[in-house]
Scaffold this active site. Sequence first.
Site, PDB file in Angstrom:
ATOM      1  N   SER A 148       0.864  -1.193   0.000  1.00 39.79           N
ATOM      2  CA  SER A 148       0.000   0.000   0.000  1.00 39.79           C
ATOM      3  C   SER A 148       0.896   1.236   0.000  1.00 39.79           C
ATOM      4  CB  SER A 148      -0.857   0.000   1.273  1.00 39.79           C
ATOM      5  OG  SER A 148      -1.526   1.235   1.418  1.00 39.79           O
ATOM      6  N   TYR A 161      -1.467   0.098  10.572  1.00 35.12           N
ATOM      7  CA  TYR A 161      -1.623  -0.321   9.170  1.00 35.12           C
ATOM      8  C   TYR A 161      -0.364   0.061   8.373  1.00 35.12           C
ATOM      9  CZ  TYR A 161      -3.608  -1.058   4.536  1.00 35.12           C
ATOM     10  OH  TYR A 161      -3.828  -1.493   3.241  1.00 35.12           O
TER      11      TYR A 161
HETATM   12  N1  LIG Z   1      -8.653  -0.671  -1.182  1.00 31.82           N
HETATM   13  C1  LIG Z   1      -7.602   0.073  -0.941  1.00 31.82           C
HETATM   14  O1  LIG Z   1      -7.680   1.319  -0.933  1.00 31.82           O
HETATM   15  C2  LIG Z   1      -6.264  -0.574  -0.689  1.00 31.82           C
HETATM   16  C3  LIG Z   1      -5.122   0.210  -0.919  1.00 31.82           C
HETATM   17  C4  LIG Z   1      -3.874  -0.363  -0.695  1.00 31.82           C
HETATM   18  C5  LIG Z   1      -3.774  -1.678  -0.303  1.00 31.82           C
HETATM   19  N2  LIG Z   1      -4.894  -2.434  -0.076  1.00 31.82           N
HETATM   20  C6  LIG Z   1      -4.696  -3.827   0.324  1.00 31.82           C
HETATM   21  O2  LIG Z   1      -5.264  -4.653  -0.684  1.00 31.82           O
HETATM   22  C7  LIG Z   1      -5.572  -5.933  -0.150  1.00 31.82           C
HETATM   23  C8  LIG Z   1      -6.991  -6.305  -0.575  1.00 31.82           C
HETATM   24  O3  LIG Z   1      -7.896  -5.366  -0.047  1.00 31.82           O
HETATM   25  P1  LIG Z   1      -9.194  -4.866  -0.808  1.00 31.82           P
HETATM   26  O4  LIG Z   1      -9.051  -3.421  -1.018  1.00 31.82           O
HETATM   27  O5  LIG Z   1      -9.484  -5.740  -1.958  1.00 31.82           O
HETATM   28  O6  LIG Z   1     -10.281  -5.041   0.371  1.00 31.82           O
HETATM   29  P2  LIG Z   1     -11.460  -6.087   0.602  1.00 31.82           P
HETATM   30  O7  LIG Z   1     -12.465  -5.981  -0.490  1.00 31.82           O
HETATM   31  O8  LIG Z   1     -11.894  -5.884   2.014  1.00 31.82           O
HETATM   32  O9  LIG Z   1     -10.734  -7.518   0.482  1.00 31.82           O
HETATM   33  C9  LIG Z   1      -9.939  -8.062   1.502  1.00 31.82           C
HETATM   34  C10 LIG Z   1      -9.797  -9.554   1.271  1.00 31.82           C
HETATM   35  O10 LIG Z   1      -8.918 -10.093   2.287  1.00 31.82           O
HETATM   36  C11 LIG Z   1      -9.531 -11.247   2.832  1.00 31.82           C
HETATM   37  N3  LIG Z   1      -9.117 -11.480   4.208  1.00 31.82           N
HETATM   38  C12 LIG Z   1      -9.172 -10.638   5.255  1.00 31.82           C
HETATM   39  N4  LIG Z   1      -8.738 -11.255   6.375  1.00 31.82           N
HETATM   40  C13 LIG Z   1      -8.421 -12.521   6.020  1.00 31.82           C
HETATM   41  C14 LIG Z   1      -7.934 -13.647   6.724  1.00 31.82           C
HETATM   42  N5  LIG Z   1      -7.712 -13.617   8.045  1.00 31.82           N
HETATM   43  N6  LIG Z   1      -7.684 -14.793   6.037  1.00 31.82           N
HETATM   44  C15 LIG Z   1      -7.932 -14.856   4.705  1.00 31.82           C
HETATM   45  N7  LIG Z   1      -8.399 -13.822   3.983  1.00 31.82           N
HETATM   46  C16 LIG Z   1      -8.644 -12.676   4.636  1.00 31.82           C
HETATM   47  C17 LIG Z   1     -11.030 -10.972   2.741  1.00 31.82           C
HETATM   48  O11 LIG Z   1     -11.742 -12.219   2.705  1.00 31.82           O
HETATM   49  P3  LIG Z   1     -12.608 -12.830   3.913  1.00 31.82           P
HETATM   50  O12 LIG Z   1     -13.152 -11.687   4.722  1.00 31.82           O
HETATM   51  O13 LIG Z   1     -13.656 -13.612   3.191  1.00 31.82           O
HETATM   52  O14 LIG Z   1     -11.658 -13.702   4.666  1.00 31.82           O
HETATM   53  C18 LIG Z   1     -11.116 -10.295   1.380  1.00 31.82           C
HETATM   54  O15 LIG Z   1     -11.205 -11.263   0.361  1.00 31.82           O
HETATM   55  C19 LIG Z   1      -5.361  -5.805   1.357  1.00 31.82           C
HETATM   56  O16 LIG Z   1      -4.112  -6.362   1.679  1.00 31.82           O
HETATM   57  C20 LIG Z   1      -5.361  -4.293   1.594  1.00 31.82           C
HETATM   58  O17 LIG Z   1      -4.625  -3.942   2.737  1.00 31.82           O
HETATM   59  C21 LIG Z   1      -6.144  -1.904  -0.286  1.00 31.82           C
END
Ligand SMILES: NC(=O)c1ccc[n+]([C@@H]2O[C@H](COP(=O)([O-])OP(=O)(O)OC[C@H]3O[C@@H](n4cnc5c(N)ncnc54)[C@H](OP(=O)(O)O)[C@@H]3O)[C@@H](O)[C@H]2O)c1
Length: 262
Positions: A148, A161
């Site tokens: 990120s 975070y």
């Molecule tokens: N959206 C942004 O602005 C942004 C920016 C930079 C980085 N990121 C990073 O991108 C990645 C994906 O996030 P996203 O934006 O796509 O958000 P999201 O839609 O909330 O997706 C997060 C995913 O992680 C899974 N997850 C969470 N805890 C878990 C666990 N204990 N075991 C297995 N799976 C788990 C969730 O699945 P379940 O709940 O079904 O387990 C879900 O599939 C994350 O690492 C986040 O930090 C996001």
Amino acid sequence: MKTPLKNKWVLITGASSGFGAAAARAFGTEGAKLLLGARRVERLKKVAAESLRAGAAAAHAHELDVTKTASVETFVAWARRKMSRQKDLHVLINNAGGAHGQDSVAEGKDADWETMLQTNVLGVLRVTRAALPLMPHDAGASIINIGSVAGHTAYEGGAVYCAAKAGELQITRALRMELNGTGIRIGTVDPGLAETEFSLVRFKGDAERAKNVYDGINALTAEDIAETLVWVASRPPHVNIDELLVKPVDQAAMHKIYRRKS
Ligand SMILES: NC(=O)c1ccc[n+]([C@@H]2O[C@H](COP(=O)([O-])OP(=O)(O)OC[C@H]3O[C@@H](n4cnc5c(N)ncnc54)[C@H](OP(=O)(O)O)[C@@H]3O)[C@@H](O)[C@H]2O)c1
């Protein structure tokens, strides 16, 4: 020459929503074979079906909780059984993670801190340790971690975070040295503001607060990041994309965000 993804096994953690689900569909379009993990299995099954419709050569889903070593080991053993050969895992995407709360350190909650470090840091380590023996050497295989902009720049309320994603960045850098000579590629894709379920999870289901994060911004979409992941994995086998920052044009820097007023 591009590395072809057709019929290659791709393992994606956190594939039940956001970047992970979009990546499953995008690698599916390339004809890859998918191994999808997350805790919400019903959502995973839906993503697997969508990926097959997009063109995936196979799409399998299994429960995975990256905060638990036993769950990671069970998941990777399942993945191993799905592949016909021992070392057939071509792409590993460590995507599971997210932020929990936006409290200052003075007001922070142990449960939020522990979840962020368990998923974004220890989860990446556990899955990588378990999956590495399945990855072929000198065959253009890739590990892609999702970091990120928070791993590069700190902000108020983001101490843990930011620490977690800075940890992910340093783990990626250390692994690149440990894997030197194997031909396994490793990099990090570090997004800025992207409209997924990220903020809904961070603010514990408060949809209004989550929506405000993206108010007036042309934020990234999950598909933008999924396309980037396909691009990284399909570079020629001798090319390593080390670190990629991907931000919306409206986010010039962490605190420099242009909000369009309607
Ligand atoms: N959206 C942004 O602005 C942004 C920016 C930079 C980085 N990121 C990073 O991108 C990645 C994906 O996030 P996203 O934006 O796509 O958000 P999201 O839609 O909330 O997706 C997060 C995913 O992680 C899974 N997850 C969470 N805890 C878990 C666990 N204990 N075991 C297995 N799976 C788990 C969730 O699945 P379940 O709940 O079904 O387990 C879900 O599939 C994350 O690492 C986040 O930090 C996001």
